[in-house]
Motif scaffolding. Structure first.
Motif, PDB file in Angstrom:
ATOM      1  N   CYS A 161       0.850  -1.199   0.000  1.00 12.45           N
ATOM      2  CA  CYS A 161       0.000   0.000   0.000  1.00 12.45           C
ATOM      3  C   CYS A 161       0.884   1.247   0.000  1.00 12.45           C
ATOM      4  O   CYS A 161       1.787   1.376   0.820  1.00 12.45           O
ATOM      5  CB  CYS A 161      -0.927  -0.005   1.211  1.00 12.45           C
TER       6      CYS A 161
ATOM      7  N   ILE B  25       0.376   4.242   0.826  1.00 11.68           N
ATOM      8  CA  ILE B  25       0.154   5.295   1.837  1.00 11.68           C
ATOM      9  C   ILE B  25       1.245   5.215   2.906  1.00 11.68           C
ATOM     10  O   ILE B  25       1.531   4.147   3.445  1.00 11.68           O
ATOM     11  CB  ILE B  25      -1.246   5.144   2.479  1.00 11.68           C
TER      12      ILE B  25
ATOM     13  N   CYS C 155       1.536   2.943   6.169  1.00 16.70           N
ATOM     14  CA  CYS C 155       0.694   1.737   6.084  1.00 16.70           C
ATOM     15  C   CYS C 155       1.552   0.567   5.626  1.00 16.70           C
ATOM     16  O   CYS C 155       1.897  -0.303   6.395  1.00 16.70           O
ATOM     17  CB  CYS C 155      -0.470   1.937   5.131  1.00 16.70           C
TER      18      CYS C 155
ATOM     19  N   CYS D 120      -4.992   0.856   0.143  1.00 17.51           N
ATOM     20  CA  CYS D 120      -5.636  -0.369   0.613  1.00 17.51           C
ATOM     21  C   CYS D 120      -6.973  -0.045   1.275  1.00 17.51           C
ATOM     22  O   CYS D 120      -7.277   1.102   1.586  1.00 17.51           O
ATOM     23  CB  CYS D 120      -4.717  -1.140   1.550  1.00 17.51           C
TER      24      CYS D 120
ATOM     25  N   CYS E 146      -6.791   1.818   4.645  1.00 20.20           N
ATOM     26  CA  CYS E 146      -6.458   3.242   4.561  1.00 20.20           C
ATOM     27  C   CYS E 146      -7.660   4.053   4.106  1.00 20.20           C
ATOM     28  O   CYS E 146      -7.860   5.169   4.554  1.00 20.20           O
ATOM     29  CB  CYS E 146      -5.288   3.463   3.617  1.00 20.20           C
TER      30      CYS E 146
END
Ligand SMILES: [Zn+2]
Length: 197
Positions: free
Chosen positions: A85, A87, A90, A106, A109
């Motif tokens: 992911c 982010i 994460c 994901c 998130c």
């Protein structure tokens, strides 16, 4: 309708969509067209950089960013590949990245729920029926509860069976959509009204 259900968002699946590009040459890629339920159709370009997957698309802004991936050998010489992911903070290993608020990330998130996780809100009676079937260790048919499981007290069974019948009535009253959602769409005479709940 709640808007935090996974299937309301376009997604890229590593195994279904993106994995093939990992065997392409560096700089080659694929374009995915997403259907219109996000608004207008739009295209996502996915390139293999040799070490990462570069995604590019135009929404209200022009986006291009790298997504890392991880390969995992499986038994029988297969290969499982995961997105990491993108982010920050994460880095979960996932098969699907969902597009929401212009970014692929994901499910966690984006705070998305699988349709089944939302069932308690959407299909409350369905959920109850399922729970009762679990307790009764069987599937009911056309409103009749499953038979009494071996060893269950009659008193308990009768209580659960009555509950089952009540929930079934509730479902019938709420309309065909519910029944279809429960996989009993072959009802010969579906109820006439199909209000959304
Ligand atoms: Zn994430």
């Amino acid at each position: 309708m709640s808007s935090n259900i996974t299937n309301r968002y376009p997604h890229l699946s590593m195994m279904k969509h993106v994995k093939p590009i990992l065997s392409l040459n560096k700089g080659q890629g694929l374009t995915f067209k997403f259907p219109s339920h996000y608004g207008e159709d739009f295209h996502v370009q996915v390139f293999f950089t040799g070490t990462t997957i570069l995604v590019g698309y135009q929404l209200s802004e022009k986006w291009a960013y790298h997504i890392r991936y991880q390969e995992q050998k499986t038994q029988y010489e297969g290969k499982r590949v995961w997105f990491i992911c993108p982010i920050k903070g994460c880095k979960k290993r996932v098969d699907k990245l969902y597009l929401k608020e212009e970014l692929f990330a994901c499910r966690k998130c984006h705070k998305l729920l699988y349709p089944s996780q939302n069932r308690s809100k959407y299909f409350l009676p369905m959920y109850k029926l399922e729970r009762l079937e679990k307790k009764l260790k069987g599937k009911g048919r056309w409103g009749s509860p499953p038979p009494r499981p071996l060893g269950m007290h009659w008193e308990t069974y009768e209580r659960l069976a009555k509950e089952y019948a009540d929930v079934y009535c509730e479902i019938m009253e709420k309309g065909e959509a519910n029944i279809a959602a429960y996989g009993q769409s072959k009802m010969t005479k579906p109820p006439q009204h199909t209000d959304n709940i």
